[in-house]
Enzyme design. Structure first.
Site, PDB file in Angstrom:
ATOM      1  CE1 TYR A  27       1.086   4.095  -0.497  1.00  0.00           C
ATOM      2  CE2 TYR A  27       2.375   3.647  -2.474  1.00  0.00           C
ATOM      3  CZ  TYR A  27       2.267   3.710  -1.093  1.00  0.00           C
ATOM      4  OH  TYR A  27       3.358   3.379  -0.311  1.00  0.00           O
ATOM      5  CG  ASN A  79       6.129  -0.324  -7.256  1.00  0.00           C
ATOM      6  OD1 ASN A  79       6.876  -0.466  -6.275  1.00  0.00           O
ATOM      7  ND2 ASN A  79       5.175   0.578  -7.300  1.00  0.00           N
ATOM      8  CG  HIS A  85      12.294   0.261   1.335  1.00  0.00           C
ATOM      9  ND1 HIS A  85      12.695   1.208   0.408  1.00  0.00           N
ATOM     10  CD2 HIS A  85      10.936   0.325   1.365  1.00  0.00           C
ATOM     11  CE1 HIS A  85      11.628   1.830  -0.081  1.00  0.00           C
ATOM     12  NE2 HIS A  85      10.548   1.309   0.469  1.00  0.00           N
ATOM     13  CG  ASP A  92      21.291 -11.759  -4.611  1.00  0.00           C
ATOM     14  OD1 ASP A  92      21.479 -12.338  -3.515  1.00  0.00           O
ATOM     15  OD2 ASP A  92      21.892 -10.723  -4.960  1.00  0.00           O
ATOM     16  CG  HIS A 105       9.650   3.284  -6.113  1.00  0.00           C
ATOM     17  ND1 HIS A 105       9.519   2.226  -5.252  1.00  0.00           N
ATOM     18  CD2 HIS A 105      10.885   3.170  -6.676  1.00  0.00           C
ATOM     19  CE1 HIS A 105      10.634   1.518  -5.283  1.00  0.00           C
ATOM     20  NE2 HIS A 105      11.468   2.047  -6.134  1.00  0.00           N
ATOM     21  NE  ARG A 116       7.316   4.664   3.374  1.00  0.00           N
ATOM     22  CZ  ARG A 116       6.551   3.551   3.421  1.00  0.00           C
ATOM     23  NH1 ARG A 116       6.671   2.625   2.490  1.00  0.00           N
ATOM     24  NH2 ARG A 116       5.693   3.375   4.406  1.00  0.00           N
TER      25      ARG A 116
HETATM   26  O1  DHK Z   1       5.756   4.393  -4.085  1.00  0.00           O
HETATM   27  C1  DHK Z   1       5.639   3.154  -4.271  1.00  0.00           C
HETATM   28  O2  DHK Z   1       5.092   2.642  -5.273  1.00  0.00           O
HETATM   29  C2  DHK Z   1       6.219   2.188  -3.239  1.00  0.00           C
HETATM   30  C3  DHK Z   1       5.187   1.229  -2.790  1.00  0.00           C
HETATM   31  C4  DHK Z   1       5.170   0.678  -1.563  1.00  0.00           C
HETATM   32  O3  DHK Z   1       4.276  -0.260  -1.257  1.00  0.00           O
HETATM   33  C5  DHK Z   1       6.065   1.172  -0.472  1.00  0.00           C
HETATM   34  O4  DHK Z   1       6.392   0.145   0.474  1.00  0.00           O
HETATM   35  C6  DHK Z   1       7.306   1.818  -1.027  1.00  0.00           C
HETATM   36  O5  DHK Z   1       8.077   2.406   0.005  1.00  0.00           O
HETATM   37  C7  DHK Z   1       6.908   2.866  -2.099  1.00  0.00           C
END
Ligand code: DHK
Length: 155
Positions: A27, A79, A85, A92, A105, A116
């Site tokens: 991330y 996001n 998932h 909704d 994402h 995912r």
């Molecule tokens: O890539 C992201 O920003 C997503 C962020 C999350 O927290 C994951 O649970 C997802 O699967 C992916």
């Protein structure tokens, strides 16, 4: 006459409050506060207003989505995080308020666990960005600005 800026709402789902320290190899190290601050400033340069919201609680996110309709939000940058998932209720809510959204994402979900790869939001999204890192938020905002400015293309 007052110049009423169009409003974009940035919504981040569970655990994204940990952005910057959470699995940085996936991330990155940019914090959510840095993303939010940068997008507010970038939105202003596009003559847009940007509000942001993050919650680890699905119901709180649903309430914020409902509130967006009363505020006259033009578009959403979403996001859903882990709720991507699993959350039919969040899907909704978005359909219920009929506010268009772009789904972003940070990671490339298709390089990750198979579960995912599926999202409850993508088929109804204006667009889906996955794997650009936090630049995906910048791309999402610029796309909204481009769309709201008439979608003209200048090479
Ligand atoms: O890539 C992201 O920003 C997503 C962020 C999350 O927290 C994951 O649970 C997802 O699967 C992916």
């Amino acid at each position: 006459m007052t110049d009423t800026k169009k409003k974009i709402l940035l919504i981040n789902g569970p655990n994204l409050n940990l952005l910057g320290t959470r699995e940085p190899e996936l991330y990155g190290t940019t914090t959510l506060a840095q993303v939010e601050t940068a997008l507010v400033e970038r939105a202003a340069r596009h003559n847009l207003e940007l509000d942001y919201f993050q919650s680890n609680h699905e119901g709180h996110i649903l309430d914020r989505i409902h509130q967006a309709r009363t505020e006259g939000v033009t578009g959403i940058i979403l996001n859903p995080a882990g709720l991507s998932h699993s959350s039919v209720a969040m899907r909704d809510a978005l359909l219920g308020v009929a506010i268009p959204y772009i789904e972003i994402h940070i990671t490339n979900r298709y390089q990750r666990e198979k579960w995912r790869h599926q999202s409850h939001f993508s088929d109804k999204a204006e667009a889906v960005i996955t794997g650009l890192g936090v630049f995906g938020y910048v791309a999402s905002l610029d796309w909204w600005a481009w769309k709201l400015e008439g979608s003209s293309f200048e090479a």
